[in-house]
Design an enzyme around this catalytic site. Sequence first.
Site, PDB file in Angstrom:
ATOM      1  N   THR A  37       0.813  -1.215   0.000  1.00  0.00           N
ATOM      2  CA  THR A  37       0.000   0.000   0.000  1.00  0.00           C
ATOM      3  C   THR A  37       0.849   1.269   0.000  1.00  0.00           C
ATOM      4  OG1 THR A  37      -1.547   1.250   1.389  1.00  0.00           O
ATOM      5  CG2 THR A  37      -0.092  -0.259   2.533  1.00  0.00           C
ATOM      6  N   ASP A  38       0.253   2.361  -0.453  1.00  0.00           N
ATOM      7  CA  ASP A  38       0.942   3.662  -0.377  1.00  0.00           C
ATOM      8  C   ASP A  38       0.987   4.194   1.055  1.00  0.00           C
ATOM      9  OD1 ASP A  38      -1.746   4.336  -0.071  1.00  0.00           O
ATOM     10  OD2 ASP A  38      -1.780   5.854  -1.643  1.00  0.00           O
ATOM     11  N   GLU A  39       0.178   3.599   1.961  1.00  0.00           N
ATOM     12  CA  GLU A  39       0.119   4.140   3.330  1.00  0.00           C
ATOM     13  C   GLU A  39       1.429   3.976   4.079  1.00  0.00           C
ATOM     14  OE1 GLU A  39      -3.321   3.485   5.665  1.00  0.00           O
ATOM     15  OE2 GLU A  39      -4.668   3.550   3.949  1.00  0.00           O
TER      16      GLU A  39
ATOM     17  N   TYR B  70      -2.138  -0.477  11.009  1.00  0.00           N
ATOM     18  CA  TYR B  70      -2.241  -1.148   9.706  1.00  0.00           C
ATOM     19  C   TYR B  70      -1.022  -0.842   8.842  1.00  0.00           C
ATOM     20  CZ  TYR B  70      -3.380  -1.609   4.757  1.00  0.00           C
ATOM     21  OH  TYR B  70      -3.315  -1.892   3.422  1.00  0.00           O
TER      22      TYR B  70
ATOM     23  N   LYS C 199       2.001  -3.262   7.427  1.00  0.00           N
ATOM     24  CA  LYS C 199       2.315  -3.455   5.998  1.00  0.00           C
ATOM     25  C   LYS C 199       3.766  -3.044   5.723  1.00  0.00           C
ATOM     26  CE  LYS C 199      -0.056  -4.539   3.015  1.00  0.00           C
ATOM     27  NZ  LYS C 199      -0.422  -5.882   2.448  1.00  0.00           N
TER      28      LYS C 199
HETATM   29  P1  NAD Z   1      -9.683  -7.367   2.022  1.00  0.00           P
HETATM   30  O1  NAD Z   1      -9.703  -7.073   3.480  1.00  0.00           O
HETATM   31  O2  NAD Z   1     -10.899  -7.109   1.215  1.00  0.00           O
HETATM   32  O3  NAD Z   1      -9.300  -8.907   1.787  1.00  0.00           O
HETATM   33  C1  NAD Z   1      -8.288  -9.546   2.508  1.00  0.00           C
HETATM   34  C2  NAD Z   1      -8.417 -11.046   2.271  1.00  0.00           C
HETATM   35  O4  NAD Z   1      -7.342 -11.698   2.971  1.00  0.00           O
HETATM   36  C3  NAD Z   1      -9.711 -11.647   2.803  1.00  0.00           C
HETATM   37  O5  NAD Z   1     -10.247 -12.530   1.859  1.00  0.00           O
HETATM   38  C4  NAD Z   1      -9.289 -12.376   4.056  1.00  0.00           C
HETATM   39  O6  NAD Z   1     -10.101 -13.501   4.359  1.00  0.00           O
HETATM   40  C5  NAD Z   1      -7.873 -12.813   3.678  1.00  0.00           C
HETATM   41  N1  NAD Z   1      -7.021 -13.044   4.848  1.00  0.00           N
HETATM   42  C6  NAD Z   1      -6.884 -12.259   5.952  1.00  0.00           C
HETATM   43  N2  NAD Z   1      -6.010 -12.823   6.808  1.00  0.00           N
HETATM   44  C7  NAD Z   1      -5.551 -13.966   6.220  1.00  0.00           C
HETATM   45  C8  NAD Z   1      -4.620 -14.960   6.587  1.00  0.00           C
HETATM   46  N3  NAD Z   1      -3.976 -14.889   7.767  1.00  0.00           N
HETATM   47  N4  NAD Z   1      -4.393 -15.979   5.747  1.00  0.00           N
HETATM   48  C9  NAD Z   1      -5.060 -16.058   4.559  1.00  0.00           C
HETATM   49  N5  NAD Z   1      -5.961 -15.164   4.165  1.00  0.00           N
HETATM   50  C10 NAD Z   1      -6.207 -14.106   4.977  1.00  0.00           C
HETATM   51  O7  NAD Z   1      -8.429  -6.578   1.444  1.00  0.00           O
HETATM   52  P2  NAD Z   1      -8.225  -5.911   0.016  1.00  0.00           P
HETATM   53  O8  NAD Z   1      -8.760  -4.545   0.030  1.00  0.00           O
HETATM   54  O9  NAD Z   1      -8.656  -6.875  -1.016  1.00  0.00           O
HETATM   55  O10 NAD Z   1      -6.627  -5.776   0.012  1.00  0.00           O
HETATM   56  C11 NAD Z   1      -5.818  -6.825  -0.525  1.00  0.00           C
HETATM   57  C12 NAD Z   1      -4.367  -6.422  -0.367  1.00  0.00           C
HETATM   58  O11 NAD Z   1      -4.133  -5.206  -1.051  1.00  0.00           O
HETATM   59  C13 NAD Z   1      -3.938  -6.184   1.072  1.00  0.00           C
HETATM   60  O12 NAD Z   1      -2.650  -6.665   1.253  1.00  0.00           O
HETATM   61  C14 NAD Z   1      -3.959  -4.661   1.210  1.00  0.00           C
HETATM   62  O13 NAD Z   1      -3.014  -4.241   2.182  1.00  0.00           O
HETATM   63  C15 NAD Z   1      -3.556  -4.247  -0.178  1.00  0.00           C
HETATM   64  N6  NAD Z   1      -4.036  -2.946  -0.643  1.00  0.00           N
HETATM   65  C16 NAD Z   1      -5.349  -2.630  -0.553  1.00  0.00           C
HETATM   66  C17 NAD Z   1      -5.802  -1.408  -1.056  1.00  0.00           C
HETATM   67  C18 NAD Z   1      -7.269  -0.996  -0.993  1.00  0.00           C
HETATM   68  O14 NAD Z   1      -7.586   0.141  -1.290  1.00  0.00           O
HETATM   69  N7  NAD Z   1      -8.187  -1.894  -0.629  1.00  0.00           N
HETATM   70  C19 NAD Z   1      -4.895  -0.533  -1.644  1.00  0.00           C
HETATM   71  C20 NAD Z   1      -3.552  -0.893  -1.704  1.00  0.00           C
HETATM   72  C21 NAD Z   1      -3.145  -2.113  -1.219  1.00  0.00           C
HETATM   73  O1  DAU Z   2      -4.187   3.936   0.422  1.00  0.00           O
HETATM   74  C1  DAU Z   2      -4.366   2.547   0.302  1.00  0.00           C
HETATM   75  C2  DAU Z   2      -5.226   2.072   1.453  1.00  0.00           C
HETATM   76  O2  DAU Z   2      -6.536   2.540   1.188  1.00  0.00           O
HETATM   77  C3  DAU Z   2      -5.211   0.562   1.632  1.00  0.00           C
HETATM   78  O3  DAU Z   2      -3.912   0.164   1.992  1.00  0.00           O
HETATM   79  C4  DAU Z   2      -6.191   0.136   2.718  1.00  0.00           C
HETATM   80  O4  DAU Z   2      -6.238  -1.277   2.792  1.00  0.00           O
HETATM   81  C5  DAU Z   2      -7.557   0.676   2.352  1.00  0.00           C
HETATM   82  O5  DAU Z   2      -8.460   0.371   3.396  1.00  0.00           O
HETATM   83  C6  DAU Z   2      -7.496   2.187   2.151  1.00  0.00           C
HETATM   84  O6  DAU Z   2      -7.224   2.872   3.397  1.00  0.00           O
HETATM   85  P1  DAU Z   2      -7.993   4.206   3.804  1.00  0.00           P
HETATM   86  O7  DAU Z   2      -7.932   4.370   5.269  1.00  0.00           O
HETATM   87  O8  DAU Z   2      -7.551   5.356   2.970  1.00  0.00           O
HETATM   88  O9  DAU Z   2      -9.478   3.791   3.291  1.00  0.00           O
HETATM   89  P2  DAU Z   2     -10.931   4.001   3.938  1.00  0.00           P
HETATM   90  O10 DAU Z   2     -11.909   3.599   2.889  1.00  0.00           O
HETATM   91  O11 DAU Z   2     -11.041   3.368   5.278  1.00  0.00           O
HETATM   92  O12 DAU Z   2     -10.999   5.570   4.132  1.00  0.00           O
HETATM   93  C7  DAU Z   2     -10.819   6.448   3.026  1.00  0.00           C
HETATM   94  C8  DAU Z   2     -10.923   7.872   3.543  1.00  0.00           C
HETATM   95  O13 DAU Z   2     -12.269   8.121   3.968  1.00  0.00           O
HETATM   96  C9  DAU Z   2     -10.045   8.132   4.763  1.00  0.00           C
HETATM   97  O14 DAU Z   2      -9.550   9.462   4.702  1.00  0.00           O
HETATM   98  C10 DAU Z   2     -11.010   8.001   5.937  1.00  0.00           C
HETATM   99  C11 DAU Z   2     -12.333   8.478   5.348  1.00  0.00           C
HETATM  100  N1  DAU Z   2     -13.556   7.857   5.918  1.00  0.00           N
HETATM  101  C12 DAU Z   2     -13.616   6.493   5.949  1.00  0.00           C
HETATM  102  C13 DAU Z   2     -14.730   5.858   6.469  1.00  0.00           C
HETATM  103  C14 DAU Z   2     -14.810   4.349   6.540  1.00  0.00           C
HETATM  104  C15 DAU Z   2     -14.603   8.650   6.354  1.00  0.00           C
HETATM  105  O15 DAU Z   2     -14.534   9.896   6.292  1.00  0.00           O
HETATM  106  N2  DAU Z   2     -15.708   8.023   6.863  1.00  0.00           N
HETATM  107  C16 DAU Z   2     -15.800   6.669   6.967  1.00  0.00           C
HETATM  108  O16 DAU Z   2     -16.847   6.169   7.481  1.00  0.00           O
END
Ligand code: NAD
Ligand code: DAU
Length: 355
Positions: A132-134, A158, A162
């Site tokens: 992630t970019d975080e 989180y 990561k």
């Molecule tokens: P998600 O939470 O939707 O899915 C995570 C999946 O991992 C689930 O299916 C869960 O059951 C599985 N899991 C959790 N713990 C596990 C374990 N110990 N062993 C096996 N499986 C396990 O997450 P996502 O949004 O699909 O993100 C996927 C990946 O991409 C993550 O590594 C996250 O950090 C990264 N990522 C997400 C975003 C985003 O915006 N969602 C952006 C950048 C990177």
């Molecule tokens: O940047 C990549 C990341 O983006 C991934 O690594 C994470 O897995 C993914 O969850 C996401 O993280 P964020 O914290 O940015 O996503 P989230 O959807 O939780 O929140 C997006 C923005 O919206 C953040 O500034 C918080 C705000 N927010 C979120 C929720 C859930 C609100 O204002 N209200 C809300 O109820």
Amino acid sequence: MILVTGGAGFIGANFILDWLRLFDEPVLNLDKLTYAGNPESLASLAGDARHVLVQGDIGDRALVARLLATHRPRAVLNFAAESHVDRSIHGPEDFIQTNVVGTFHLLEEARAYWQGLPAAEQAAFRFLHVSTDEVYGSLGPDDAPFTETTPYAPNSPYSASKAASDHLVRAYHHTYGLPVLTTNCSNNYGPLQFPEKLIPLMILNATRGLPLPIYGDGMNVRDWLYVSDHCAAIRAVLARGRPGETYNVGGWNEMPNLDIVKTVCALLDEMRPDPAGPHARLITYVKDRPGHDRRYAIDARKIDRELGWKPAETFDTGIRKTVRWYLDNPGWVERVASGEYRTWLNTNYAGRGAQ
Ligand code: NAD
Ligand code: DAU
């Protein structure tokens, strides 16, 4: 074949569906099926011998060793993680276990497997870590976007977990020569995202006439990328990325949260008007997320220059498809939004109150 971990989650499921639309190469999907893992997201693959779902933990070394020895994948793609920042604030333990210890165990087993491969297979093997970019921390309004050389400065449990996993992945290349690739991507949105994250939460709440909770002043900025573009980037890195390198992936689409929510409301006004009035009336300012990063922005020029990847969707096209998908899939939404989800809403939002 390839081994995908976390393939029942949001991005993993989209990745597998896209992969099997494009290629015939089978996918072994190792997923613990936590609250975020949903086999129903892969229901269209029922009866398709190219996809096998194994319920299990990436930290279960015996299981991982057995799967690698039996299926002999040419690559491991690690999507598995605890992924939600707010949950990591309420309970960091699972994040350390899966994201740090789990990734470490997966790396150990991948290394043992890779070391035992014949030379040609060893050379072709890849361990791709989805990150992630975080990990780069928070930007000021005038700062340049994150590049691959921006120092790590994670601010939430989180992102710290990561960052730790990214460091382990890097070390396994530097120390053991494991052919690793790391992607650091910005915020994804699209079909199949669990409605704890901003965009699906807002769609769901708005269609139910519930408050749309904006943390703080709503001016935190994220760089939004449609999920299929992220999946395409991962395929490009897997195919052509240089082992040991990291690649930033982003949408060139920075937007404040408030604008995102207003866009979702406007689309819902158009696609499913509410007789009670515009959906934006539901916007409610609530207590901020502790340690809330102000701004993320990705400089995605390296992956464009070296691998020829750039996003195909604009935010306008992607968000329209996304809202449409949630409206067209009420059964999926209904089932994920029951049980544990209700407990989570209570945990995260009950104490925030309207600001
Ligand atoms: P998600 O939470 O939707 O899915 C995570 C999946 O991992 C689930 O299916 C869960 O059951 C599985 N899991 C959790 N713990 C596990 C374990 N110990 N062993 C096996 N499986 C396990 O997450 P996502 O949004 O699909 O993100 C996927 C990946 O991409 C993550 O590594 C996250 O950090 C990264 N990522 C997400 C975003 C985003 O915006 N969602 C952006 C950048 C990177
Ligand atoms: O940047 C990549 C990341 O983006 C991934 O690594 C994470 O897995 C993914 O969850 C996401 O993280 P964020 O914290 O940015 O996503 P989230 O959807 O939780 O929140 C997006 C923005 O919206 C953040 O500034 C918080 C705000 N927010 C979120 C929720 C859930 C609100 O204002 N209200 C809300 O109820």
